[in-house]
Structure formats: C-alpha cells, structure tokens
Motif scaffolding. Structure first.
Motif, PDB file in Angstrom:
ATOM      1  N   GLY A  53      12.146   4.434   8.313  1.00  0.00           N
ATOM      2  CA  GLY A  53      11.148   4.601   7.252  1.00  0.00           C
ATOM      3  C   GLY A  53      11.530   5.716   6.294  1.00  0.00           C
ATOM      4  O   GLY A  53      11.396   5.587   5.074  1.00  0.00           O
ATOM      5  N   ASP A  99      12.889  -3.102   6.940  1.00  0.00           N
ATOM      6  CA  ASP A  99      12.775  -1.971   7.886  1.00  0.00           C
ATOM      7  C   ASP A  99      11.921  -2.448   9.060  1.00  0.00           C
ATOM      8  O   ASP A  99      10.749  -2.747   8.890  1.00  0.00           O
ATOM      9  CB  ASP A  99      12.134  -0.792   7.124  1.00  0.00           C
ATOM     10  CG  ASP A  99      11.394   0.206   8.020  1.00  0.00           C
ATOM     11  OD1 ASP A  99      11.617   0.231   9.236  1.00  0.00           O
ATOM     12  OD2 ASP A  99      10.589   0.984   7.464  1.00  0.00           O
ATOM     13  N   ARG A 105       0.271  -2.009  10.373  1.00  0.00           N
ATOM     14  CA  ARG A 105      -0.638  -0.838  10.372  1.00  0.00           C
ATOM     15  C   ARG A 105      -1.676  -0.951   9.249  1.00  0.00           C
ATOM     16  O   ARG A 105      -2.830  -0.591   9.443  1.00  0.00           O
ATOM     17  CB  ARG A 105       0.162   0.469  10.261  1.00  0.00           C
ATOM     18  CG  ARG A 105       0.732   0.925  11.605  1.00  0.00           C
ATOM     19  CD  ARG A 105       1.424   2.277  11.515  1.00  0.00           C
ATOM     20  NE  ARG A 105       2.691   2.192  10.802  1.00  0.00           N
ATOM     21  CZ  ARG A 105       3.846   1.796  11.355  1.00  0.00           C
ATOM     22  NH1 ARG A 105       3.898   1.467  12.620  1.00  0.00           N
ATOM     23  NH2 ARG A 105       4.960   1.738  10.645  1.00  0.00           N
ATOM     24  N   ARG A 157       0.442   8.383  14.896  1.00  0.00           N
ATOM     25  CA  ARG A 157       0.332   6.947  15.163  1.00  0.00           C
ATOM     26  C   ARG A 157      -0.157   6.680  16.573  1.00  0.00           C
ATOM     27  O   ARG A 157       0.217   7.394  17.501  1.00  0.00           O
ATOM     28  CB  ARG A 157       1.707   6.286  14.953  1.00  0.00           C
ATOM     29  CG  ARG A 157       1.889   5.794  13.547  1.00  0.00           C
ATOM     30  CD  ARG A 157       3.278   5.331  13.227  1.00  0.00           C
ATOM     31  NE  ARG A 157       3.914   4.486  14.220  1.00  0.00           N
ATOM     32  CZ  ARG A 157       5.124   3.969  14.052  1.00  0.00           C
ATOM     33  NH1 ARG A 157       5.803   4.210  12.942  1.00  0.00           N
ATOM     34  NH2 ARG A 157       5.663   3.216  14.986  1.00  0.00           N
TER      35      ARG A 157
HETATM   36 ZN    ZN Z   1       9.109   3.281  10.684  1.00  0.00          ZN
END
Ligand code: ZN
Ligand code: AP5
Length: 214
Positions: free
Chosen positions: A14, A84, A36, A160
């Motif tokens: 990321g 990604d 997410r 997270r």
């Molecule tokens: Zn990531």
C-alpha cells in the motif's frame, strides 16, 4: 504499464502503491481497501468479507474476482493499472490472465517485495490507517503530525481489525501456503522482479523505479 505488487502482509504494498500511482499516473486497485470500504459502509459484500478478513483468511474467489472485473472495467483507456493485494492464489492469477486478455490487455511487471518476518511484525503492530482513503501511517516509521489524526483529511486513524496477533499469524500462513507460489508463476512468465523491501520507503521506491526502467 500494468503492474502487480506482490508481497506478504505488511511488506509495504500500500505504501509503495501510493507513490507509484503518482509516478505512473496509474489507477490503484487494492482488493483489501475495497473490502474495508465496503465494511465501513455496511454493504452486503462488506458483511461477507469481514467474516474472513478478521480471521486473516482469504475472502472467497467468487466474490473477489468479480470485484476486480468491476474495477478493471472502470479504468479509463490508456491509464496504467496497479494491482495491490490481487491476485493472491493461482485461481485468481489465472482468472486475471484471462480477464486481461479479454480486455486486450496484459500484466507487464510483477514486483515482489521481499521482507523478513520480524520486520513484518514490527510494521503491522505500529500501523495506523485512515479507512476512508486507505492512507497508511506507522507510529514509528511514518508518524502523522498529530497522533491518531490523518495529515491530509483530519480524519481519525485506527488500527485495522485484522492486525491482531492471531489474525496476522493466519495471514502469514495463508501467504506462505497460497500466495507465495505466485513468485514462481510470474517468474516463469519472465515478468517478475524481486526487490528488498526491508529498506526505507524511499529506498524501496527507488529500487522499484529502477526495475521498471529495465
Ligand atoms: Zn495494504
Ligand atoms: P490487504 O489489505 O491486502 O492486506 P495484506 O496483504 O495483509 O497487506 P497489508 O495491507 O497488511 O500490508 P501492505 O503490504 O499493504 O503494507 P503497508 O504499506 O500497509 O488484505 C487484507 C485482507 O483482505 C486479507 O487478509 C483478505 O482477508 C482480504 N483480501 C484482500 N485481497 C484479497 C484477495 N485478492 N483475495 C482474497 N482475499 C483478499 O505497510 C505496513 C506498515 O509498515 C505501515 O504502517 C507502513 O507505514 C509501514 N511501512 C511500509 N513500508 C515501510 C518501510 N519501507 N519502512 C518502514 N515502515 C514501512
């Protein structure tokens, strides 16, 4: 130029994607970020994905592959694509080959970000994210100006839900069992480059830029 960023959890996919999209004028497709956002917006897809993500397991291929097609179909002609977190197993990689071919397109480079496990653990335990934008910080290596607040938007940064010790262990197992085989898959196609991800973000980015010139 269409690129896949491959690497274990916490490798810096990321972080490097954020730099690369600026450099290449590319569109980033991050399956983890898409899931997410869906969780945050309480969508049906988010509810399904959350069950798997919080345990550190892969979301089923049927859900993930369709979502990537939708994202690919929205990319404007001529823009580069930066993937990604996808593909993550052989089924996804084969589906991607087929899907790109159907769109008269192809993957040009796969950047394998290599990072040892102790570095991964340190990176993941200090990570803080803005779930709205996907922007990633680290309490030690890349801290925001004000603790817990995104420099860019002023929104709150959170940890997270899959960054717990148990979920991280499972994510590493999943990577070793299902994703790491893709190194060989893309190496055989002659489009893989491996770079040392255990350097500063800028040094890692320099290696990536050099590998794209070749
Ligand atoms: Zn990531
Ligand atoms: P996903 O969101 O893709 O997570 P991941 O692959 O586990 O990778 P991470 O996002 O944890 O790490 P990263 O490599 O992006 O590192 P980052 O730049 O943040 O997937 C999450 C879940 O979604 C999966 O487990 C699965 O359930 C589901 N999912 C997603 N895609 C799927 C798919 N295709 N199929 C099925 N399920 C799927 O960096 C980490 C930290 O380190 C940050 O704090 C950062 O600031 C710091 N850092 C980065 N680089 C450096 C550096 N060079 N030096 C020091 N610190 C650094």
């Amino acid at each position: 130029m269409n690129i896949i960023l491959l690497g274990p959890p916490g490798a810096g996919k990321g972080t490097q994607a954020e730099k690369l999209i600026k450099e290449l004028d590319a569109v980033q497709i991050s399956t983890g970020d898409i899931f997410r956002t869906n969780i945050k917006n309480n969508t049906p897809l988010g509810a399904k994905a959350k069950e798997y993500m919080n345990k550190g397991q892969l979301v089923p291929d049927e859900l993930t592959i369709d979502l990537v097609w939708d994202a690919l179909d929205k990319v404007e002609d001529g823009k580069s694509i930066l993937l990604d977190g996808f593909p993550r197993n052989i089924t996804q990689a084969e589906a991607l080959d087929e899907g790109m071919q159907k769109r008269d397109n192809k993957i040009d480079k796969v950047i394998n970000i290599n990072v040892p496990e102790d570095v991964i653990i340190e990176r993941i335990s200090g990570r803080r994210v803005n779930v709205s934008t996907g922007k990633v910080y680290h309490i030690k290596f890349n801290p925001p100006k004000i603790e817990g607040i995104d420099d860019e938007t002023g929104e709150k940064l959170i940890q997270r839900e899959d960054d717990t010790e148990a979920a991280v262990k499972e994510r590493l197992d999943v990577y070793n069992k299902h994703t790491s085989v893709l190194i060989d898959y893309y190496n055989k196609k002659g489009i893989l480059v491996t770079i040392d991800g255990a350097k500063t973000p800028e040094e890692v980015f320099d290696q990536i830029k050099k590998s794209l010139e070749k």
